[in-house]
Motif scaffolding. Structure first.
Motif, PDB file in Angstrom:
ATOM      1  N   ASN A   1     100.499 193.918 -30.912  1.00  0.00           N
ATOM      2  CA  ASN A   1     101.634 194.129 -31.379  1.00  0.00           C
ATOM      3  C   ASN A   1     102.259 192.851 -31.938  1.00  0.00           C
ATOM      4  OD1 ASN A   1     104.368 194.655 -31.412  1.00  0.00           O
ATOM      5  ND2 ASN A   1     104.646 195.022 -29.206  1.00  0.00           N
TER       6      ASN A   1
ATOM      7  N   PHE B   1     101.089 199.399 -38.043  1.00  0.00           N
ATOM      8  CA  PHE B   1     102.396 199.299 -37.481  1.00  0.00           C
ATOM      9  C   PHE B   1     103.127 198.406 -38.395  1.00  0.00           C
ATOM     10  CE2 PHE B   1     104.962 196.641 -34.646  1.00  0.00           C
ATOM     11  CZ  PHE B   1     105.820 197.810 -34.147  1.00  0.00           C
TER      12      PHE B   1
ATOM     13  N   THR C   1     105.213 192.346 -33.033  1.00  0.00           N
ATOM     14  CA  THR C   1     106.657 192.494 -32.913  1.00  0.00           C
ATOM     15  C   THR C   1     107.384 190.994 -32.486  1.00  0.00           C
ATOM     16  OG1 THR C   1     106.624 194.678 -32.243  1.00  0.00           O
ATOM     17  CG2 THR C   1     108.745 193.276 -31.744  1.00  0.00           C
TER      18      THR C   1
ATOM     19  N   THR D   1      97.462 197.094 -35.677  1.00  0.00           N
ATOM     20  CA  THR D   1      98.494 196.211 -36.241  1.00  0.00           C
ATOM     21  C   THR D   1      98.681 196.527 -37.724  1.00  0.00           C
ATOM     22  OG1 THR D   1      97.273 194.635 -34.677  1.00  0.00           O
ATOM     23  CG2 THR D   1      98.878 193.598 -36.332  1.00  0.00           C
TER      24      THR D   1
ATOM     25  N   THR E   1     102.362 200.322 -30.559  1.00  0.00           N
ATOM     26  CA  THR E   1     100.980 199.665 -30.423  1.00  0.00           C
ATOM     27  C   THR E   1     100.500 200.001 -28.832  1.00  0.00           C
ATOM     28  OG1 THR E   1     102.330 197.524 -30.080  1.00  0.00           O
ATOM     29  CG2 THR E   1     101.286 197.937 -31.990  1.00  0.00           C
TER      30      THR E   1
END
Length: 487
Positions: free
Chosen positions: A284, A337, A286, A334, A322
């Protein structure tokens, strides 16, 4: 803070891909930032495990330091601190080299990320002092079985972090700042942050200022976290509660951070390098992405920052998640996303809003080390720390005899902070590390170094001592605390 502008008008950023999952997260963030139209250019440099393996003890190459000195802004992936080679953490090295005194860690509920607090719209920020406190790392073995770590808190460090917290609150339109300390126990160190906070708070009448004891703060963060807006605290306290707050909104995969200094700012995810997931397209990004969004706001790229944050919220709301959120079966990789976020640039959620931001005013501080000066000062005594296997009732009379005829007399002996001589009836299980407090026989005198050293030589003739602390008085106020049970 001055930024380096390229020939085509872009702000140059030092980009450090990092170790483990770092390069994947950083590449995802770079792609999204470039797709947003932000006026940013990159200068890629190395730090971390690969640099340690080159034999560089700090884990940071000279050309990386040179780049950061030029750009003043860093976006970096997580750096591994290898075991068995290298010296210090490369992360800590970067923070120390560039005096990034404030660590800002926002946490916010994200759509589609289930937690026990889902629906409560948590949105708070921990502002952590980043360079002093126990994390100065000054440790000594006092005896073979007793270790010491010095907790260093400065008025300058406190003022810098308190002003940063208030200015950050203003930049995000926040209305409350809590100062979290352990000043009920550590009245000189943690108390300095509390006193500084209370002195500065009236300069920000638009912001509600509250003090809270750090353990109650941790309790309240789990019980009713929505009561907090900004929390400012010391280094170790901030390290602990900022990880706690990350857990409230889904974990470290959603935890960005900014390390802010007067000259340089370093933006990075809170999570580590997770080498076992490296190169598998499962991570992830983020936390690194939102660190990049914080960087864009620092650079004044507010429109691009809002565009990216909105696109992330829309992507999460669409259920594009994710593996750390939904497990392997329902997760996207990844790259997928990242592609989804890029595809959502320009879109806004109907249910989730991005805050309105304005430029943050960084506090300006004088370079002089002696920020606080006393008009009158004197030395009223000395604590001499002694190693011995004797019990207090043996040590006390022996020290009194050694001090006879000197300028100081024994006031008390403590063991791990509790007075053990003269006895107050405490059932203390003593270790071989005693603080022996001596005070001037003439209460009005200002003790000289020669008088204290005379006493040290007397004690040293029979006992092993480790260090001495003068007992200062500044403008009539004691610059030391009493032991538990000391009158």
């Amino acid at each position: 803070m001055a930024f380096h502008i390229t020939a085509d008008g872009k702000k140059l950023v030092t980009l450090i891909p990092g170790d483990g999952i770092g390069p994947e997260c950083v590449e995802a963030t770079r792609r999204i930032i470039e797709a947003s139209g932000a006026a940013v250019a990159w200068e890629e440099r190395a730090a971390g495990a690969s640099v340690f393996r080159q034999g560089v003890p700090s884990g940071v190459l000279p050309e990386t330091i040179e780049s950061i000195t030029k750009t003043r802004v860093v976006l970096k992936g997580p750096l591994e601190t290898p075991v068995g080679f290298g010296e210090k953490s490369a992360n800590v090295t970067l923070r120390k080299l560039f005096e990034t005194y404030g660590n800002i860690r926002p946490v916010r509920e994200m759509p589609g990320v289930p937690t026990p607090f889902t629906g409560r719209r948590l949105d708070l920020v921990v502002v952590r002092e980043n360079v002093e406190d126990l994390y100065a790392g000054i440790e000594h073995m006092q005896t073979p079985g007793v270790a010491q770590c010095l907790k260093l808190i400065s008025r300058k460090g406190c003022e810098k972090i308190v002003r940063l917290a208030f200015e950050f609150a203003r930049s995000e339109g926040r209305t409350k700042v809590h100062c979290a300390t352990k000043s009920n126990i550590m009245k000189q160190t943690e108390g300095m942050l509390k006193r500084t906070f209370e002195a500065i708070a009236p300069e920000y009448p638009d912001i509600e200022a509250n003090h809270i004891i750090i353990d109650n703060c941790a309790h309240q963060l789990v019980k009713r976290p929505e009561q907090f807006d900004v929390i400012v605290t010391t280094n170790m306290n901030g390290d602990i509660i900022s990880d706690l707050t990350s857990g409230l909104i889904g974990g470290l995969g959603f935890a960005p951070s900014a390390n802010i200094g007067s000259e340089v700012a370093i933006f990075e995810a809170v999570h580590g390098s997770a080498p076992k997931y490296a190169g598998k397209d499962v991570i992830n990004p983020t936390a690194v992405l939102m660190s990049g969004v914080m960087m864009l706001r620092h650079l004044g790229e507010f429109e691009a920052a809002a565009k990216i944050e909105n696109a992330l919220l829309v992507t999460l709301e669409q259920g594009i998640l994710t593996r750390d959120v939904v497990g392997d079966a329902k997760a996207v990789g990844t790259r997928a996303f990242t592609d989804a976020i890029i595809g959502n640039l320009g879109r806004q959620s109907e249910n989730w809003r991005v805050r309105e931001y304005k430029p943050m005013v960084l506090p300006d501080f004088p370079k002089a080390p002696d920020m606080v000066k006393a008009e009158v000062r004197r030395t009223v005594g000395a604590d001499i720390f002694v190693e011995t296997g004797q019990l207090p009732e043996q040590l006390g009379p022996a020290l009194e005899a050694l001090a006879e005829g000197s300028a100081l007399k024994l006031k008390m002996i403590s063991n791990r902070g509790t007075k053990v001589y003269p006895s107050v009836g405490a059932m203390t299980d003593c270790v071989d590390h005693y603080r022996c407090r001596f005070i001037a026989r003439d209460a009005a005198s200002d003790l000289t170094d020669a008088q204290i050293l005379d006493l040290v030589q007397r004690i040293g003739s029979q006992y092993r001592w480790m260090h001495i602390e003068k007992l200062p008085e500044f403008d009539g106020e004691a610059g030391y605390t009493k032991a538990q049970g000391e009158d």
